[in-house]
Design a protein around this motif. Sequence first.
Motif, PDB file in Angstrom:
ATOM      1  N   CYS A   1     -62.601 -17.783 -14.547  1.00 53.05           N
ATOM      2  CA  CYS A   1     -62.925 -19.205 -15.342  1.00 53.05           C
ATOM      3  C   CYS A   1     -62.189 -20.333 -14.862  1.00 53.05           C
ATOM      4  O   CYS A   1     -62.592 -21.559 -14.364  1.00 53.05           O
TER       5      CYS A   1
ATOM      6  N   MET B   1     -70.136 -22.710 -15.224  1.00 48.39           N
ATOM      7  CA  MET B   1     -70.473 -21.448 -15.773  1.00 48.39           C
ATOM      8  C   MET B   1     -71.553 -21.693 -16.695  1.00 48.39           C
ATOM      9  O   MET B   1     -71.791 -22.696 -17.182  1.00 48.39           O
TER      10      MET B   1
ATOM     11  N   ALA C   1     -70.137 -26.456 -17.696  1.00 43.28           N
ATOM     12  CA  ALA C   1     -70.520 -25.268 -18.535  1.00 43.28           C
ATOM     13  C   ALA C   1     -72.135 -26.045 -19.095  1.00 43.28           C
ATOM     14  O   ALA C   1     -72.065 -26.969 -19.424  1.00 43.28           O
TER      15      ALA C   1
ATOM     16  N   LEU D   1     -70.276 -19.002 -11.961  1.00 43.95           N
ATOM     17  CA  LEU D   1     -70.335 -18.004 -13.103  1.00 43.95           C
ATOM     18  C   LEU D   1     -71.480 -17.692 -13.829  1.00 43.95           C
ATOM     19  O   LEU D   1     -71.986 -18.803 -14.338  1.00 43.95           O
TER      20      LEU D   1
END
Length: 200
Positions: free
Chosen positions: A49, A59, A86, A121
């Motif tokens: 991360c 993410m 994110a 991710l």
Amino acid sequence: MHNDQIPSPTRYASYLDALHKALAAMAVTDGESRELPQEQGLLEWCAMCHEAKQADQTMFFIGNGASAAMASHMAADFSKNCGCRAMAFNDVALMTAISNDIRYEECFAVPLARFANPGDLLVTVSSSGNSPNVVRAIETARRLDLKVITVSGMKADNRSRRMGDLNFWIPAPTYGLAEAGHQALLHCWLDIFLELYGDN
């Protein structure tokens, strides 16, 4: 107090004991199905991360039901508290449109294909590890060259557990214990990330 007067464990104590045992027995595996020590797995997750953050990657978090709430929760916390890019794909209009017009199994895969870039991710949260839309999203992530972290529970042979670069499996026998365990794991990951990297 005589032995026959000792009160039996409460249901609450029994639940805490079951949750503790499930978390303590968590298995972590890498992309080659090699088992890693729990602490090493968490440290590698945090490092992945941090590398993504440094490279301005994103993410993505996905899950169904309670896991969808966790996905939104962790996307918000990593964005707000850690300064990471994110997001979670839980928009009602988007999910229902894809589910109605294409099929439900694609509700995460389609937006992932639109938004993700190589090196991003994907974090999947699934109590059973077998949700078709989660599995389909992992397949799409692989095609797009994303890194994948899976969080699952219930049966040891669940599908998503074999599909990630890192896989965290909590052997909880019920959905409630799996969900409670997953939330504890996700917060542990967040707190370790902050301890190691802070705002860096």
